[in-house]
Design an enzyme around this catalytic site. Structure first.
Site, mmCIF file in Angstrom:
data_model
loop_
_atom_site.group_PDB
_atom_site.id
_atom_site.type_symbol
_atom_site.label_atom_id
_atom_site.label_comp_id
_atom_site.label_asym_id
_atom_site.label_seq_id
_atom_site.Cartn_x
_atom_site.Cartn_y
_atom_site.Cartn_z
ATOM 1 N N ASN A 39 -4.380 6.620 -1.623
ATOM 2 C CA ASN A 39 -3.740 7.222 -0.455
ATOM 3 C C ASN A 39 -3.234 8.619 -0.758
ATOM 4 O O ASN A 39 -3.181 9.477 0.128
ATOM 5 C CB ASN A 39 -2.589 6.336 0.033
ATOM 6 N N GLU A 86 -5.992 -1.119 -6.938
ATOM 7 C CA GLU A 86 -5.066 -0.288 -7.699
ATOM 8 C C GLU A 86 -4.090 -1.198 -8.433
ATOM 9 O O GLU A 86 -3.425 -2.032 -7.807
ATOM 10 C CB GLU A 86 -4.297 0.656 -6.774
ATOM 11 N N HIS A 146 -2.899 -3.583 -5.479
ATOM 12 C CA HIS A 146 -3.224 -3.138 -4.121
ATOM 13 C C HIS A 146 -4.723 -3.166 -3.863
ATOM 14 O O HIS A 146 -5.466 -2.334 -4.383
ATOM 15 C CB HIS A 146 -2.681 -1.728 -3.891
ATOM 16 N N SER A 193 0.814 -1.211 0.000
ATOM 17 C CA SER A 193 0.000 0.000 0.000
ATOM 18 C C SER A 193 0.847 1.260 0.000
ATOM 19 O O SER A 193 0.338 2.353 -0.251
ATOM 20 C CB SER A 193 -0.916 0.017 1.226
#
Length: 510
Positions: free
Chosen positions: A189, A151, A139, A118
């Site tokens: 993120n 992802e 991910h 991540s």
């Protein structure tokens, strides 16, 4: 596609990945250095799927078929026949590099190696491999079966075909595949840095308290959770760690500056729900304790009100609210000698607007037009305001039962600051080619639960207004944190939708 998948690591992520692909029809082998952990993970999945049978979402036959496709692997060598290997082990660069070197000696040269990291660089993980071109990021988000997004991260040397195959596999399993290059925080993120980071800055400037900020952002833009509720849920140590990591990876770009408040609270062990119920809120038996909203004593309203906005809808809504409280909204271009003045700044603080318009500071408050007036109103005081006029404004505007929050002077209130920061960072992500506008918005909604994607949020309030907010905040603080993205500015200047992507360059078309 892929004929057999190997998953390494039987924690929450690993077992979730196994369940998703076994349910979609793939044969999946699960390996962990602890054989008992594999047994526990497969048993957990069996129980979870059995509940779906009980709810009628899965037939007994489908359950048996799915369980047959989830098998333990006794060793790494047992994964030799897999053409896709997905690691979901500890977030440690050396550990992941070491695992991939082991796998390269076991699996076929054509097998794809995917990392569920991540936060680590996919390119760095692949740099330890003999064939970095077959390494990509894959991910997932926890819980994997419910979070319908993954992802797909292309490292600097990842082959295009590898990305395409992983995207096809994810889509076949019912997950949205968000393609992204190998950049700090990937897509989700990265995009999520604005929400909590800006809320912490607002708190640090004593503009509003924790519960006010959360209430305003839930009832205004419609975020499912306020930023501080979210910190308590995910764990402040995790969130702050991501903030610091992304800030460092972008070499101190002010957009990503973490908060000293978060660092102090992490040091104190005030991490949220997981730290014995101590975070920004207190929790008893898992239930959040909230302070009752302070109740103001009723006061007589003996003043008229004047509003600087000429927007017909805003004037109509404000006039209706005031009328319900027995007050009158003046129609003149300038306030009368004793009117309480309501101003509607975009990005400016109340003090600046008062000085620019030459208004009487002792009886002027700011009203946030980004609020949903049917749910919660936000007024902003400034240092020269007479408390008696603040009380009358709260009484008149809140007489129909809609809560009225009063915050301290700030460029951009709370909603404007947070929404503009989210939208601006989204525009920068698209500017950098990390995602297309459509991919960005969909990924953020699926992974972060925002009511709209960053660009859709901007268009909901008006991209031109978002740009004005950013310029106002930047002008007040005189720092580059709030500099408007050129990508956003260009589309506002050209009158284009924020869903309009850049045209591919001649180099890309070749």
């Amino acid at each position: 596609m892929f004929s057999r998948i190997g998953v390494i690591g039987s924690g929450a992520m690993g077992r979730g990945i196994v369940q998703v692909f076994a349910t979609s029809g793939c044969e999946v082998l699960l390996y962990d250095v602890r054989p008992e952990a594999v047994e526990q993970a497969l048993s957990f999945n069996k129980d979870l799927l059995a509940r779906q049978v009980a709810k009628g979402k899965l037939s007994p036959e489908q359950l048996e078929q799915t369980l047959a496709r989830m098998q333990p692997a006794a060793s790494l060598e047992a994964l030799a026949g897999c053409d896709l290997l997905i690691e979901a082990i500890v977030e440690n660069l050396e550990a992941k590099q070491g695992l991939f070197r082991q796998l390269e000696a076991i699996v076929a040269p054509s097998a794809v190696l995917a990392t569920n990291t991540s936060s680590l660089s996919v390119t760095q993980i692949a740099s330890g491999c003999q064939h970095p071109e077959r390494v990509a990021g894959f991910h997932f988000f926890n819980p994997v079966p419910l979070m319908k997004i993954v992802e797909v991260v292309r490292g600097e040397r990842t082959q295009v075909q590898v990305v395409e195959r992983l995207c096809a596999l994810a889509e076949a399993a019912g997950h949205f595949a968000a393609q992204t290059p190998d950049t700090p925080g990937f897509l989700v993120n990265h995009a999520g840095r604005a929400y909590g980071t800006e809320a912490l800055r607002i708190l640090g400037e004593n503009i509003a308290d924790v519960e006010q900020i959360d209430r305003i952002l839930r009832d205004g833009p419609g975020f499912r959770m306020g930023p501080f509720e979210l910190f308590d849920l995910t764990g402040l140590d995790i969130s702050h760690g991501v903030m610091e990591s992304i800030y460092a990876q972008f070499y101190g770009d002010p957009r990503y500056t973490p908060s000293y408040l978060a660092a102090q609270r992490v040091a104190a062990g005030l991490l949220g729900r997981k730290s014995d119920g101590h975070g920004f809120y207190r929790y008893v038996d898992g239930q959040q304790l909230r302070s009752p909203q302070p109740q103001r004593a009723p006061v007589p309203v003996d003043r008229c009100f004047w509003l600087d906005s000429q927007d017909a809808q805003v004037r109509g809504e404000v006039a209706a609210l005031l009328a319900a409280g027995g007050a009158i909204l003046e129609a003149g271009a300038q306030p009368s000698a004793d009117a309480i003045c309501l101003i509607t700044p975009l990005g400016e603080d109340a003090t600046s607007v008062i000085a620019r318009q030459g208004l009487p500071a002792e009886r002027t408050l700011a009203l946030d037009t980004f609020c949903d007036f049917s749910k919660r109103l936000v007024l902003m005081r400034q240092p020269a305001l007479d408390p008696a006029f603040e009380a009358q404004a709260v009484q008149a505007l809140g007489s129909n039962g809609v809560p009225v929050e009063v915050i301290n002077d700030s460029p951009g209130f709370i909603i404007q600051r947070v929404v503009a920061s989210v939208a601006n960072l989204g525009a920068e992500i698209v500017q950098r080619g990390i995602a297309t506008p459509a991919t960005l918005d969909r990924a953020v909604m699926l992974a972060l639960g925002y009511p709209r994607g960053p660009l859709a949020l901007a268009e909901f309030y008006g991209a031109d207004k978002i740009l004005a907010v950013l310029r106002g905040i930047q002008g007040c603080y005189e720092e580059p944190r709030y500099r408007p993205s050129p990508w956003l500015r260009r589309r506002v200047q050209l009158g284009l939708s924020l869903q309009t992507p850049d045209q591919p360059s001649a180099v890309q078309e070749q």
